[in-house]
Motif scaffolding. Structure first.
Motif, PDB file in Angstrom:
ATOM      1  N   GLY A   1     108.716  74.567  49.167  1.00 49.12           N
ATOM      2  CA  GLY A   1     108.090  73.253  49.078  1.00 49.12           C
ATOM      3  C   GLY A   1     109.047  72.092  49.186  1.00 49.12           C
ATOM      4  O   GLY A   1     108.723  70.969  48.796  1.00 49.12           O
ATOM      5  N   TYR A   2     110.218  72.303  49.748  1.00 48.56           N
ATOM      6  CA  TYR A   2     111.250  71.265  49.763  1.00 48.56           C
ATOM      7  C   TYR A   2     112.042  71.275  51.063  1.00 48.56           C
ATOM      8  O   TYR A   2     112.312  72.344  51.630  1.00 48.56           O
ATOM      9  N   CYS A   3     112.435  70.100  51.507  1.00 47.31           N
ATOM     10  CA  CYS A   3     113.359  69.972  52.632  1.00 47.31           C
ATOM     11  C   CYS A   3     114.132  68.663  52.506  1.00 47.31           C
ATOM     12  O   CYS A   3     113.558  67.633  52.147  1.00 47.31           O
ATOM     13  N   ARG A   4     115.421  68.738  52.803  1.00 44.21           N
ATOM     14  CA  ARG A   4     116.237  67.530  52.932  1.00 44.21           C
ATOM     15  C   ARG A   4     116.966  67.614  54.268  1.00 44.21           C
ATOM     16  O   ARG A   4     117.620  68.614  54.573  1.00 44.21           O
ATOM     17  N   LEU A   5     116.801  66.578  55.066  1.00 35.32           N
ATOM     18  CA  LEU A   5     117.487  66.506  56.342  1.00 35.32           C
ATOM     19  C   LEU A   5     118.092  65.130  56.500  1.00 35.32           C
ATOM     20  O   LEU A   5     117.793  64.209  55.745  1.00 35.32           O
ATOM     21  N   ARG A   6     118.953  65.007  57.512  1.00 34.12           N
ATOM     22  CA  ARG A   6     119.535  63.700  57.771  1.00 34.12           C
ATOM     23  C   ARG A   6     119.809  63.537  59.254  1.00 34.12           C
ATOM     24  O   ARG A   6     119.873  64.510  60.009  1.00 34.12           O
ATOM     25  N   PHE A   7     119.971  62.270  59.642  1.00 37.03           N
ATOM     26  CA  PHE A   7     120.331  61.940  61.008  1.00 37.03           C
ATOM     27  C   PHE A   7     121.026  60.579  61.010  1.00 37.03           C
ATOM     28  O   PHE A   7     120.911  59.808  60.060  1.00 37.03           O
ATOM     29  N   THR A   8     121.750  60.318  62.075  1.00 34.66           N
ATOM     30  CA  THR A   8     122.428  59.038  62.242  1.00 34.66           C
ATOM     31  C   THR A   8     121.686  58.228  63.285  1.00 34.66           C
ATOM     32  O   THR A   8     121.320  58.751  64.346  1.00 34.66           O
ATOM     33  N   VAL A   9     121.469  56.957  63.000  1.00 30.83           N
ATOM     34  CA  VAL A   9     120.743  56.069  63.912  1.00 30.83           C
ATOM     35  C   VAL A   9     121.635  55.767  65.122  1.00 30.83           C
ATOM     36  O   VAL A   9     122.737  55.234  64.988  1.00 30.83           O
ATOM     37  N   ARG A  10     121.118  56.147  66.295  1.00 28.30           N
ATOM     38  CA  ARG A  10     121.810  55.946  67.572  1.00 28.30           C
ATOM     39  C   ARG A  10     121.215  54.738  68.303  1.00 28.30           C
ATOM     40  O   ARG A  10     120.091  54.321  68.004  1.00 28.30           O
ATOM     41  N   PRO A  11     121.922  54.200  69.303  1.00 31.26           N
ATOM     42  CA  PRO A  11     121.388  53.062  70.063  1.00 31.26           C
ATOM     43  C   PRO A  11     120.028  53.336  70.703  1.00 31.26           C
ATOM     44  O   PRO A  11     119.179  52.438  70.767  1.00 31.26           O
ATOM     45  N   ASP A  12     119.802  54.574  71.157  1.00 26.64           N
ATOM     46  CA  ASP A  12     118.525  54.887  71.805  1.00 26.64           C
ATOM     47  C   ASP A  12     117.369  55.048  70.816  1.00 26.64           C
ATOM     48  O   ASP A  12     116.234  55.314  71.230  1.00 26.64           O
ATOM     49  N   MET A  13     117.619  54.851  69.534  1.00 27.35           N
ATOM     50  CA  MET A  13     116.579  54.924  68.500  1.00 27.35           C
ATOM     51  C   MET A  13     116.125  53.535  68.042  1.00 27.35           C
ATOM     52  O   MET A  13     115.275  53.418  67.164  1.00 27.35           O
ATOM     53  N   LEU A  14     116.703  52.496  68.631  1.00 21.18           N
ATOM     54  CA  LEU A  14     116.409  51.132  68.199  1.00 21.18           C
ATOM     55  C   LEU A  14     115.239  50.531  68.974  1.00 21.18           C
ATOM     56  O   LEU A  14     115.028  50.840  70.145  1.00 21.18           O
ATOM     57  N   ASN A  15     114.523  49.634  68.301  1.00 22.25           N
ATOM     58  CA  ASN A  15     113.450  48.900  68.971  1.00 22.25           C
ATOM     59  C   ASN A  15     114.018  47.606  69.573  1.00 22.25           C
ATOM     60  O   ASN A  15     115.230  47.388  69.570  1.00 22.25           O
ATOM     61  N   GLY A  16     113.155  46.734  70.065  1.00 28.44           N
ATOM     62  CA  GLY A  16     113.580  45.497  70.713  1.00 28.44           C
ATOM     63  C   GLY A  16     114.219  44.483  69.796  1.00 28.44           C
ATOM     64  O   GLY A  16     114.749  43.472  70.261  1.00 28.44           O
ATOM     65  N   PHE A  17     114.192  44.715  68.499  1.00 28.50           N
ATOM     66  CA  PHE A  17     114.819  43.826  67.526  1.00 28.50           C
ATOM     67  C   PHE A  17     116.057  44.448  66.896  1.00 28.50           C
ATOM     68  O   PHE A  17     116.510  44.020  65.839  1.00 28.50           O
ATOM     69  N   ALA A  18     116.607  45.491  67.520  1.00 31.59           N
ATOM     70  CA  ALA A  18     117.811  46.194  67.068  1.00 31.59           C
ATOM     71  C   ALA A  18     117.626  46.855  65.706  1.00 31.59           C
ATOM     72  O   ALA A  18     118.583  47.025  64.956  1.00 31.59           O
ATOM     73  N   ALA A  19     116.391  47.231  65.392  1.00 28.02           N
ATOM     74  CA  ALA A  19     116.083  47.962  64.157  1.00 28.02           C
ATOM     75  C   ALA A  19     115.620  49.369  64.539  1.00 28.02           C
ATOM     76  O   ALA A  19     115.129  49.595  65.652  1.00 28.02           O
ATOM     77  N   LEU A  20     115.775  50.306  63.610  1.00 27.90           N
ATOM     78  CA  LEU A  20     115.313  51.672  63.840  1.00 27.90           C
ATOM     79  C   LEU A  20     113.825  51.662  64.166  1.00 27.90           C
ATOM     80  O   LEU A  20     113.014  51.097  63.430  1.00 27.90           O
ATOM     81  N   HIS A  21     113.463  52.265  65.276  1.00 27.70           N
ATOM     82  CA  HIS A  21     112.064  52.332  65.700  1.00 27.70           C
ATOM     83  C   HIS A  21     111.253  53.114  64.666  1.00 27.70           C
ATOM     84  O   HIS A  21     111.681  54.182  64.224  1.00 27.70           O
ATOM     85  N   GLY A  22     110.106  52.593  64.295  1.00 18.38           N
ATOM     86  CA  GLY A  22     109.251  53.254  63.312  1.00 18.38           C
ATOM     87  C   GLY A  22     108.846  54.656  63.717  1.00 18.38           C
ATOM     88  O   GLY A  22     108.658  55.523  62.868  1.00 18.38           O
ATOM     89  N   GLY A  23     108.717  54.891  65.016  1.00 14.22           N
ATOM     90  CA  GLY A  23     108.353  56.217  65.491  1.00 14.22           C
ATOM     91  C   GLY A  23     109.416  57.257  65.189  1.00 14.22           C
ATOM     92  O   GLY A  23     109.107  58.420  64.933  1.00 14.22           O
ATOM     93  N   VAL A  24     110.670  56.847  65.196  1.00 14.13           N
ATOM     94  CA  VAL A  24     111.767  57.767  64.860  1.00 14.13           C
ATOM     95  C   VAL A  24     111.706  58.113  63.372  1.00 14.13           C
ATOM     96  O   VAL A  24     111.816  59.281  62.993  1.00 14.13           O
ATOM     97  N   THR A  25     111.502  57.080  62.550  1.00 17.44           N
ATOM     98  CA  THR A  25     111.386  57.309  61.110  1.00 17.44           C
ATOM     99  C   THR A  25     110.220  58.240  60.817  1.00 17.44           C
ATOM    100  O   THR A  25     110.335  59.194  60.046  1.00 17.44           O
ATOM    101  N   PHE A  26     109.074  57.963  61.467  1.00 20.76           N
ATOM    102  CA  PHE A  26     107.888  58.796  61.279  1.00 20.76           C
ATOM    103  C   PHE A  26     108.164  60.232  61.704  1.00 20.76           C
ATOM    104  O   PHE A  26     107.826  61.180  60.993  1.00 20.76           O
ATOM    105  N   ALA A  27     108.777  60.405  62.873  1.00 26.54           N
ATOM    106  CA  ALA A  27     109.042  61.751  63.393  1.00 26.54           C
ATOM    107  C   ALA A  27     109.974  62.535  62.473  1.00 26.54           C
ATOM    108  O   ALA A  27     109.757  63.732  62.235  1.00 26.54           O
ATOM    109  N   ALA A  28     111.006  61.874  61.940  1.00 27.28           N
ATOM    110  CA  ALA A  28     111.929  62.559  61.024  1.00 27.28           C
ATOM    111  C   ALA A  28     111.201  62.964  59.745  1.00 27.28           C
ATOM    112  O   ALA A  28     111.388  64.080  59.239  1.00 27.28           O
TER     113      ALA A  28
END
Length: 146
Positions: free
Chosen positions: A41-68
């Protein structure tokens, strides 16, 4: 002692399920998700925010956060060895991730019944700032994974 053996058994099941899932999970690999820990019942994962994960305002795209968060949810709800599928999920975005941030996503089982499991998932950056809260409800099929 029996509880200790039961915990070791459930951890090895969760690890075996994770390995099997990752063999075929091209999308999690594309995102660069590193599964650090799994258990019943548990998982911990991580990732580093890359340039191709950013939206038009240079913030992490919500879809990436959702997918992770969805990936952490999947590893957690399948960790018992029965194939589970998402029924409903919701996400609240609280803060934006930035280029170079190391995001930790942690899924915890809140309830487990015969057919339904409920999970809370938190995404935080390297400073402990909560970026998003995700809640997922999974339907537990009768199909054994291993």
């Amino acid at each position: 002692m029996e509880h200790l053996l039961e915990t070791a058994s459930t951890s090895s099941t969760a690890e075996a399920v994770k390995n099997r899932m990752l063999q075929h999970d091209a999308f999690s690999k594309l995102l660069g998700l590193e599964v650090q820990e799994v258990g019943a019942g548990y998982c911990r994962l991580r990732f580093t925010v890359r340039p191709d994960m950013l939206n038009g305002f240079a913030a992490l795209h919500g879809g990436v956060t959702f997918a992770a968060a969805d990936s952490a949810f999947a590893f957690a709800c399948n960790s018992h060895g029965r194939q589970s599928v998402g029924l409903t999920v919701t996400i609240d975005y609280l803060e934006a991730g930035k280029l170079g941030d190391v995001i930790t996503v942690e899924a915890r089982e809140e309830s487990l019944k015969h057919k339904v499991g409920v999970y809370q998932v938190r995404a935080t950056n390297q400073h402990g700032v909560v970026l998003a809260l995700f809640k997922g409800t999974a339907y537990r099929t009768s199909n054994e994974i291993l």
